[in-house]
Design a protein around this motif. Structure first.
Motif, PDB file in Angstrom:
ATOM      1  N   TYR A 187       0.766  -1.374  -0.008  1.00  0.00           N
ATOM      2  CA  TYR A 187       0.108   0.136   0.044  1.00  0.00           C
ATOM      3  C   TYR A 187       0.953   1.106   0.035  1.00  0.00           C
ATOM      4  CZ  TYR A 187       0.893   0.455   4.939  1.00  0.00           C
ATOM      5  OH  TYR A 187       1.574   0.551   6.145  1.00  0.00           O
ATOM      6  N   LYS A 188       2.067   1.193   0.496  1.00  0.00           N
ATOM      7  CA  LYS A 188       2.965   2.500   0.672  1.00  0.00           C
ATOM      8  C   LYS A 188       3.354   2.869  -0.816  1.00  0.00           C
ATOM      9  CE  LYS A 188       4.582   2.724   5.020  1.00  0.00           C
ATOM     10  NZ  LYS A 188       5.264   3.159   5.926  1.00  0.00           N
ATOM     11  N   GLU A 189       3.723   1.904  -1.541  1.00  0.00           N
ATOM     12  CA  GLU A 189       4.075   2.032  -2.842  1.00  0.00           C
ATOM     13  C   GLU A 189       2.950   2.662  -3.609  1.00  0.00           C
ATOM     14  OE1 GLU A 189       5.709  -1.583  -4.638  1.00  0.00           O
ATOM     15  OE2 GLU A 189       5.809  -0.667  -6.860  1.00  0.00           O
ATOM     16  N   ASP A 190       1.711   1.783  -3.580  1.00  0.00           N
ATOM     17  CA  ASP A 190       0.570   2.326  -4.239  1.00  0.00           C
ATOM     18  C   ASP A 190       0.138   3.762  -3.769  1.00  0.00           C
ATOM     19  OD1 ASP A 190       0.538   0.073  -5.671  1.00  0.00           O
ATOM     20  OD2 ASP A 190      -0.793  -0.916  -4.279  1.00  0.00           O
ATOM     21  N   ILE A 191       0.502   4.156  -2.611  1.00  0.00           N
ATOM     22  CA  ILE A 191      -0.167   5.502  -2.313  1.00  0.00           C
ATOM     23  C   ILE A 191       0.872   6.528  -2.462  1.00  0.00           C
ATOM     24  CG2 ILE A 191      -0.609   6.745  -0.260  1.00  0.00           C
ATOM     25  CD1 ILE A 191      -1.940   4.474   1.146  1.00  0.00           C
ATOM     26  N   ALA A 192       2.179   6.166  -2.725  1.00  0.00           N
ATOM     27  CA  ALA A 192       3.311   7.062  -3.062  1.00  0.00           C
ATOM     28  C   ALA A 192       3.048   7.412  -4.612  1.00  0.00           C
ATOM     29  CB  ALA A 192       4.674   6.434  -3.026  1.00  0.00           C
ATOM     30  N   LEU A 193       2.423   6.336  -5.429  1.00  0.00           N
ATOM     31  CA  LEU A 193       2.270   6.507  -6.937  1.00  0.00           C
ATOM     32  C   LEU A 193       0.881   7.630  -6.840  1.00  0.00           C
ATOM     33  CD1 LEU A 193       2.696   3.107  -8.160  1.00  0.00           C
ATOM     34  CD2 LEU A 193       3.898   5.069  -9.132  1.00  0.00           C
ATOM     35  N   MET A 194       0.003   7.224  -6.084  1.00  0.00           N
ATOM     36  CA  MET A 194      -1.078   8.221  -5.956  1.00  0.00           C
ATOM     37  C   MET A 194      -0.762   9.774  -5.727  1.00  0.00           C
ATOM     38  SD  MET A 194      -3.872   6.083  -3.869  1.00  0.00           S
ATOM     39  CE  MET A 194      -3.862   4.113  -4.041  1.00  0.00           C
ATOM     40  N   ALA A 195      -0.076   9.798  -4.835  1.00  0.00           N
ATOM     41  CA  ALA A 195       0.532  11.133  -4.635  1.00  0.00           C
ATOM     42  C   ALA A 195       1.368  11.738  -5.581  1.00  0.00           C
ATOM     43  CB  ALA A 195       1.610  11.118  -3.208  1.00  0.00           C
ATOM     44  N   GLU A 196       2.163  10.943  -6.365  1.00  0.00           N
ATOM     45  CA  GLU A 196       2.990  11.330  -7.451  1.00  0.00           C
ATOM     46  C   GLU A 196       1.762  11.913  -8.648  1.00  0.00           C
ATOM     47  OE1 GLU A 196       5.725   8.582  -9.252  1.00  0.00           O
ATOM     48  OE2 GLU A 196       5.484   9.568 -11.173  1.00  0.00           O
ATOM     49  N   MET A 197       0.841  11.177  -8.919  1.00  0.00           N
ATOM     50  CA  MET A 197      -0.483  11.391  -9.812  1.00  0.00           C
ATOM     51  C   MET A 197      -1.034  12.910  -9.363  1.00  0.00           C
ATOM     52  SD  MET A 197      -3.506   9.313 -10.896  1.00  0.00           S
ATOM     53  CE  MET A 197      -3.298   8.634 -12.321  1.00  0.00           C
ATOM     54  N   GLY A 198      -1.022  13.141  -8.089  1.00  0.00           N
ATOM     55  CA  GLY A 198      -1.691  14.395  -7.471  1.00  0.00           C
ATOM     56  C   GLY A 198      -3.126  13.968  -7.199  1.00  0.00           C
ATOM     57  N   MET A 199      -3.505  12.759  -6.935  1.00  0.00           N
ATOM     58  CA  MET A 199      -4.578  12.254  -6.662  1.00  0.00           C
ATOM     59  C   MET A 199      -5.416  12.956  -5.346  1.00  0.00           C
ATOM     60  SD  MET A 199      -5.439   8.414  -7.605  1.00  0.00           S
ATOM     61  CE  MET A 199      -6.146   7.724  -5.912  1.00  0.00           C
ATOM     62  N   LYS A 200      -6.589  13.501  -5.388  1.00  0.00           N
ATOM     63  CA  LYS A 200      -7.006  14.085  -4.387  1.00  0.00           C
ATOM     64  C   LYS A 200      -7.767  13.242  -3.376  1.00  0.00           C
ATOM     65  CE  LYS A 200      -6.441  18.228  -6.016  1.00  0.00           C
ATOM     66  NZ  LYS A 200      -5.024  18.658  -5.912  1.00  0.00           N
ATOM     67  N   THR A 201      -8.363  11.917  -3.850  1.00  0.00           N
ATOM     68  CA  THR A 201      -8.996  11.285  -3.183  1.00  0.00           C
ATOM     69  C   THR A 201      -8.949   9.735  -3.403  1.00  0.00           C
ATOM     70  OG1 THR A 201     -11.364  10.684  -1.960  1.00  0.00           O
ATOM     71  CG2 THR A 201     -11.234  11.071  -4.604  1.00  0.00           C
ATOM     72  N   TYR A 202      -8.966   8.701  -2.599  1.00  0.00           N
ATOM     73  CA  TYR A 202      -8.999   7.203  -3.119  1.00  0.00           C
ATOM     74  C   TYR A 202      -9.961   6.666  -2.229  1.00  0.00           C
ATOM     75  CZ  TYR A 202      -6.928   2.428  -2.937  1.00  0.00           C
ATOM     76  OH  TYR A 202      -6.862   1.090  -2.892  1.00  0.00           O
TER      77      TYR A 202
END
Ligand code: BG6
Length: 479
Positions: free
Chosen positions: A64-79
């Motif tokens: 999950y840490k790797e996946d959330i880091a990718l979400m952050a890189e993308m600039g996602m506002k919500t998951y």
């Protein structure tokens, strides 16, 4: 109406993506997790594509840490993610499994650290098998109390940080596939039970929403409904009536209960004549009215087109395309009410799902006019085959086109005056498709996971990842 200028997306629009526990987590038997109905069902030969299961899924539990880091890189506002009930209560109720709560605490804190708003789905189809064994799960009213207890446990544990909640994911799908077509667990075909199960799910939904007000007074909660707006095949009055029947039977039957606490009249009377209405208690309707949601969560994939179905016409038994072989989906219907028909005006995916961005705008307008609730698109996306090129890239232009056209439809709806909270693409990483295995992919991030061959679970950003990043950065202006 054709707009000359479109309104911008609201500044606080929640750009995001969604997943579900069983489809991403894996770790099916670790840290005290109990067995779910899906853990059991996938082990029955012939139930899923090539026997795929979610034992490992895409191993989000450990990554999950790797996946959330990718979400952050993308600039996602919500998951948007779901909690596996059997991680919290291995037997559905009784003693809490602290390791389960710990996992979701870690996940939520990780999201918050990157300013990603968590949207928590309480139930996305993975029922503790213990409850199925004990009293038939959703078949018994006992589920209402257990669902309430489970929900309150989550409200207390996460309500300080999680402000957006989805109660039930696609009640219309998990009940229909579980009890009408027998494609999902518990694999039953029993129309009477199907309506009874739905009534229990409605009560559970309302009970959880009512309790939510006490535990998370500053939060927002709603169900996610799989909305497929009904079209009429022709302007023949009999086809128009068929599509009205379908809209009421397939959509209002659930959304009216969520929003108003009552079942639509013509459908209720039809079911009564057939001896199919659920057993209800008088106080049920008071409860249903008290469990009003803050928003309508909408999972939109496609519209469905209907025509008249004779009294000896097709039933709900038609083949469902779970192979990715285009043209294998069969028409279904309810004799005397409606039957589905191919809409020749629309392109279809390899799994025979219609591609219809305009249908989304139509659906949003219908919901707003009927219920007046804000709307969260809790799922929308394209399931297709993806190919990793020799240079390691994945050029999913078809996915970009799909999401872009649907986002434009949303912007048009916003310009129409629709109150939109956000948009969650299904899905962030590739994940397990319940009946279609890993070959039907939805993610912005490819996961090297397959039914056969080498699968090291490596994450690879697809072209759509970079595209959506820009869309978010510009708050939709680059669309
Ligand atoms: C929705 C579900 O019905 O559609 C998801 O909420 C699901 O869990 C998604 O994966 C896509 O469906 P499918 O069958 O293509 O995986």
């Amino acid at each position: 109406m054709l707009h000359e200028n479109l309104k911008p997306f609201p500044d606080d629009f929640l750009w995001g993506a969604a997943s579900a526990a069983y489809q991403v987590e894996g770790a099916w038997d670790v840290d005290g997790k109990g067995i779910s109905n899906w853990d059991k069902y996938v082990r029955i030969p012939g139930k899923t594509f090539k026997g795929t299961n979610g034992d490992v899924a895409v191993d989000h539990y450990h990554r999950y840490k790797e996946d959330i880091a990718l979400m952050a890189e993308m600039g996602m506002k919500t998951y948007r993610f779901s909690v596996a009930w059997a991680r919290i209560f291995p037997n559905g109720r009784g003693e809490v499994n602290q390791s389960g709560l710990d996992f979701y605490n870690r996940l939520i804190n990780e999201l918050i650290q990157y300013n990603i708003e968590p949207i928590l789905t309480i139930y996305h189809w993975d029922l503790p098998q213990a409850l199925q064994d004990e009293y038939g799960g959703w078949e018994s009213r006992k589920i209402v109390e257990d669902f309430k207890n489970y929900s309150i446990t989550l409200f207390k544990a996460f309500g300080d940080r999680v402000k957006y909640w989805v109660s039930l994911n696609e009640q219309n799908i998990f009940t229909r596939l579980g009890y009408q077509t027998a494609l999902h667990p518990p694999g039953v075909k029993d129309d009477k039970l199907y309506y009874q199960v739905n009534h229990h799910a409605n009560l559970a939904n309302a009970t959880a929403i009512k309790a939510f007000r006490k535990y998370v007074p500053d939060g927002k909660i709603g169900p996610s409904f799989a909305y497929s707006p009904a079209y009429a095949a022709t302007c023949k009055p009999e086809d128009i009536l068929a599509s009205e029947n379908a809209e009421e039977f397939m959509n209002h039957w659930w959304m009216d209960v969520y929003a108003w606490g009552k079942y639509p009249k013509a459908t209720w009377d039809y079911l009564k004549r057939k001896g199919l209405t659920p057993q209800v208690e008088e106080s049920d309707f008071t409860l249903l009215k008290e469990g009003k949601p803050d928003f309508m969560g909408v999972n939109y994939y496609q519209t469905t087109t209907y025509e008249k179905n004779p009294l000896d016409g097709v039933t709900m038994d038609g083949n469902f395309n779970t192979t990715g072989k285009k043209g294998t989906m069969e028409d279904t219907g309810i004799p005397g009410l409606f039957k589905t028909v191919t809409n020749e005006n629309l392109e279809r995916t390899n799994w025979d799902w219609n591609i219809d961005p305009q249908g989304l705008r139509i659906g949003l307008r219908r919901i707003t006019n009927r219920y007046g609730l804000p709307i969260l698109i809790s799922e929308n996306g394209l399931g297709e085959y993806d190919k990793v090129e020799d240079d390691g890239t994945i050029n999913d232009d078809y996915r970009i086109e799909y999401i872009a056209t649907h986002l434009r439809a949303i912007q048009e709806a916003i310009t129409d005056g629709i109150d939109m909270i956000g948009y969650c693409v299904w899905s962030f990483t590739d994940l397990l498709s319940w009946l279609n295995g890993f070959q039907k992919r939805y993610g912005f991030v490819y996961v090297n996971q397959h039914e056969e061959g080498e699968h090291d679970l490596r994450r690879i950003k697809k072209k759509s990842f970079y595209w959506y990043k820009e869309v978010i950065e510009s708050n939709g202006e680059t669309l």
